[in-house]
Scaffold this motif. Structure first.
Motif, PDB file in Angstrom:
ATOM      1  N   LEU A  19       2.224   2.214   7.394  1.00 50.12           N
ATOM      2  CA  LEU A  19       1.608   0.921   7.113  1.00 50.12           C
ATOM      3  C   LEU A  19       2.649  -0.118   6.698  1.00 50.12           C
ATOM      4  N   LEU A  20       3.673   0.309   5.992  1.00 46.63           N
ATOM      5  CA  LEU A  20       4.732  -0.607   5.587  1.00 46.63           C
ATOM      6  C   LEU A  20       5.504  -1.131   6.796  1.00 46.63           C
ATOM      7  N   PHE A  21       5.840  -0.237   7.748  1.00 49.47           N
ATOM      8  CA  PHE A  21       6.519  -0.682   8.959  1.00 49.47           C
ATOM      9  C   PHE A  21       5.607  -1.543   9.826  1.00 49.47           C
ATOM     10  N   PHE A  22       4.317  -1.213   9.882  1.00 52.85           N
ATOM     11  CA  PHE A  22       3.364  -2.022  10.622  1.00 52.85           C
ATOM     12  C   PHE A  22       3.257  -3.421  10.020  1.00 52.85           C
ATOM     13  N   PRO A  55      -4.754  -9.534   8.875  1.00 58.31           N
ATOM     14  CA  PRO A  55      -4.326  -8.161   8.636  1.00 58.31           C
ATOM     15  C   PRO A  55      -3.165  -8.057   7.654  1.00 58.31           C
ATOM     16  N   VAL A  56      -2.313  -9.074   7.610  1.00 56.57           N
ATOM     17  CA  VAL A  56      -1.201  -9.048   6.653  1.00 56.57           C
ATOM     18  C   VAL A  56      -1.734  -9.107   5.220  1.00 56.57           C
ATOM     19  N   VAL A  57      -2.724  -9.946   4.984  1.00 55.62           N
ATOM     20  CA  VAL A  57      -3.312 -10.029   3.641  1.00 55.62           C
ATOM     21  C   VAL A  57      -4.026  -8.727   3.284  1.00 55.62           C
ATOM     22  N   LEU A  58      -4.730  -8.135   4.246  1.00 55.27           N
ATOM     23  CA  LEU A  58      -5.395  -6.855   3.979  1.00 55.27           C
ATOM     24  C   LEU A  58      -4.386  -5.755   3.652  1.00 55.27           C
ATOM     25  N   LEU A  59      -3.272  -5.727   4.371  1.00 57.05           N
ATOM     26  CA  LEU A  59      -2.238  -4.740   4.073  1.00 57.05           C
ATOM     27  C   LEU A  59      -1.585  -5.017   2.728  1.00 57.05           C
ATOM     28  N   ALA A  60      -1.395  -6.283   2.387  1.00 58.42           N
ATOM     29  CA  ALA A  60      -0.834  -6.621   1.082  1.00 58.42           C
ATOM     30  C   ALA A  60      -1.785  -6.176  -0.039  1.00 58.42           C
ATOM     31  N   LEU A  61      -3.086  -6.336   0.179  1.00 62.54           N
ATOM     32  CA  LEU A  61      -4.057  -5.859  -0.811  1.00 62.54           C
ATOM     33  C   LEU A  61      -4.043  -4.343  -0.923  1.00 62.54           C
ATOM     34  N   TRP A  66      -4.365  -0.024  -3.572  1.00 66.51           N
ATOM     35  CA  TRP A  66      -4.818   1.286  -3.133  1.00 66.51           C
ATOM     36  C   TRP A  66      -3.737   2.265  -2.693  1.00 66.51           C
ATOM     37  N   GLN A  67      -2.463   1.901  -2.784  1.00 64.32           N
ATOM     38  CA  GLN A  67      -1.457   2.889  -2.427  1.00 64.32           C
ATOM     39  C   GLN A  67      -1.427   3.984  -3.495  1.00 64.32           C
ATOM     40  N   SER A  68      -0.740   5.065  -3.242  1.00 67.67           N
ATOM     41  CA  SER A  68      -0.793   6.228  -4.129  1.00 67.67           C
ATOM     42  C   SER A  68      -0.349   5.905  -5.544  1.00 67.67           C
ATOM     43  N   TYR A  69       0.774   5.266  -5.706  1.00 68.90           N
ATOM     44  CA  TYR A  69       1.264   4.869  -7.028  1.00 68.90           C
ATOM     45  C   TYR A  69       1.563   3.384  -6.994  1.00 68.90           C
ATOM     46  N   VAL A  70       0.909   2.644  -7.871  1.00 70.47           N
ATOM     47  CA  VAL A  70       1.144   1.212  -7.967  1.00 70.47           C
ATOM     48  C   VAL A  70       1.889   0.955  -9.272  1.00 70.47           C
ATOM     49  N   LEU A  71       3.118   0.520  -9.140  1.00 70.64           N
ATOM     50  CA  LEU A  71       3.940   0.226 -10.306  1.00 70.64           C
ATOM     51  C   LEU A  71       3.801  -1.239 -10.687  1.00 70.64           C
ATOM     52  N   ARG A  72       4.302  -1.569 -11.857  1.00 73.88           N
ATOM     53  CA  ARG A  72       4.241  -2.959 -12.310  1.00 73.88           C
ATOM     54  C   ARG A  72       5.017  -3.866 -11.346  1.00 73.88           C
ATOM     55  N   ALA A  73       6.140  -3.382 -10.849  1.00 73.40           N
ATOM     56  CA  ALA A  73       6.916  -4.169  -9.879  1.00 73.40           C
ATOM     57  C   ALA A  73       6.102  -4.411  -8.607  1.00 73.40           C
ATOM     58  N   ASP A  74       5.315  -3.413  -8.190  1.00 78.53           N
ATOM     59  CA  ASP A  74       4.449  -3.593  -7.018  1.00 78.53           C
ATOM     60  C   ASP A  74       3.422  -4.690  -7.249  1.00 78.53           C
ATOM     61  N   ASP A  85       1.389 -16.047   0.991  1.00 78.95           N
ATOM     62  CA  ASP A  85       0.544 -15.959   2.188  1.00 78.95           C
ATOM     63  C   ASP A  85      -0.586 -16.978   2.139  1.00 78.95           C
ATOM     64  N   ALA A  86      -1.173 -17.177   0.971  1.00 78.80           N
ATOM     65  CA  ALA A  86      -2.232 -18.177   0.830  1.00 78.80           C
ATOM     66  C   ALA A  86      -1.685 -19.578   1.087  1.00 78.80           C
ATOM     67  N   LEU A  87      -0.517 -19.864   0.542  1.00 79.68           N
ATOM     68  CA  LEU A  87       0.098 -21.169   0.765  1.00 79.68           C
ATOM     69  C   LEU A  87       0.440 -21.373   2.239  1.00 79.68           C
ATOM     70  N   THR A  88       0.964 -20.338   2.870  1.00 78.37           N
ATOM     71  CA  THR A  88       1.282 -20.406   4.296  1.00 78.37           C
ATOM     72  C   THR A  88       0.020 -20.618   5.128  1.00 78.37           C
ATOM     73  N   GLY A  89      -1.056 -19.929   4.773  1.00 75.72           N
ATOM     74  CA  GLY A  89      -2.315 -20.089   5.502  1.00 75.72           C
ATOM     75  C   GLY A  89      -2.884 -21.488   5.367  1.00 75.72           C
ATOM     76  N   ILE A  90      -2.807 -22.050   4.169  1.00 70.62           N
ATOM     77  CA  ILE A  90      -3.298 -23.418   3.957  1.00 70.62           C
ATOM     78  C   ILE A  90      -2.478 -24.405   4.774  1.00 70.62           C
ATOM     79  N   MET A  91      -1.162 -24.230   4.754  1.00 75.20           N
ATOM     80  CA  MET A  91      -0.288 -25.121   5.530  1.00 75.20           C
ATOM     81  C   MET A  91      -0.531 -24.964   7.033  1.00 75.20           C
ATOM     82  N   ALA A  92      -0.704 -23.719   7.495  1.00 73.78           N
ATOM     83  CA  ALA A  92      -0.952 -23.493   8.924  1.00 73.78           C
ATOM     84  C   ALA A  92      -2.286 -24.087   9.340  1.00 73.78           C
TER      85      ALA A  92
END
Length: 104
Positions: A19-22, A55-61, A66-74, A85-92
């Motif tokens: 999913l990360l490479f996708f 799909p990029v926003v869904l993968l970011a979510l 929902w990934q196995s371990y979510v760290l504070r840095a994540d 992504d939200a700013l880019t979407g508004i501009m687009a």
């Protein structure tokens, strides 16, 4: 301070890496469409940029919650990514509206 050794489930590791490479491929394609659409003032490329944002926003979510371990840095990096992504979407969306109103 205590250290914890957490084993990463093998089946989840494969899923997360794929999913990360996708997501990286989608981000590259989205950036290409955004740049090309802006330079050519093309509604098609700009619209494709907006469609690829979903799909990029869904993968970011997924990586944020929902990934196995979510760290504070994540959480920090994922939140910044979603804000950009939200700013880019508004501009687009604004750019697409401008392109379509200029040619009609």
């Amino acid at each position: 301070m205590t250290a914890h050794i957490l084993s990463y489930p093998d089946d989840r590791l494969t899923l997360d890496v794929c999913l990360l490479f996708f997501m990286a491929g989608l981000e590259f394609l989205r950036a290409y469409c955004g740049i090309r659409g802006n330079l050519q003032e093309s509604e098609g490329y700009t619209g494709l940029n907006l469609m690829l944002s979903v799909p990029v926003v869904l993968l970011a979510l997924y990586f944020l919650f929902w990934q196995s371990y979510v760290l504070r840095a994540d959480v920090i990096i994922g939140s910044i990514h979603l804000c950009l992504d939200a700013l880019t979407g508004i501009m687009a969306f604004g750019t697409l509206a401008r392109f379509s109103s200029v040619y009609t």
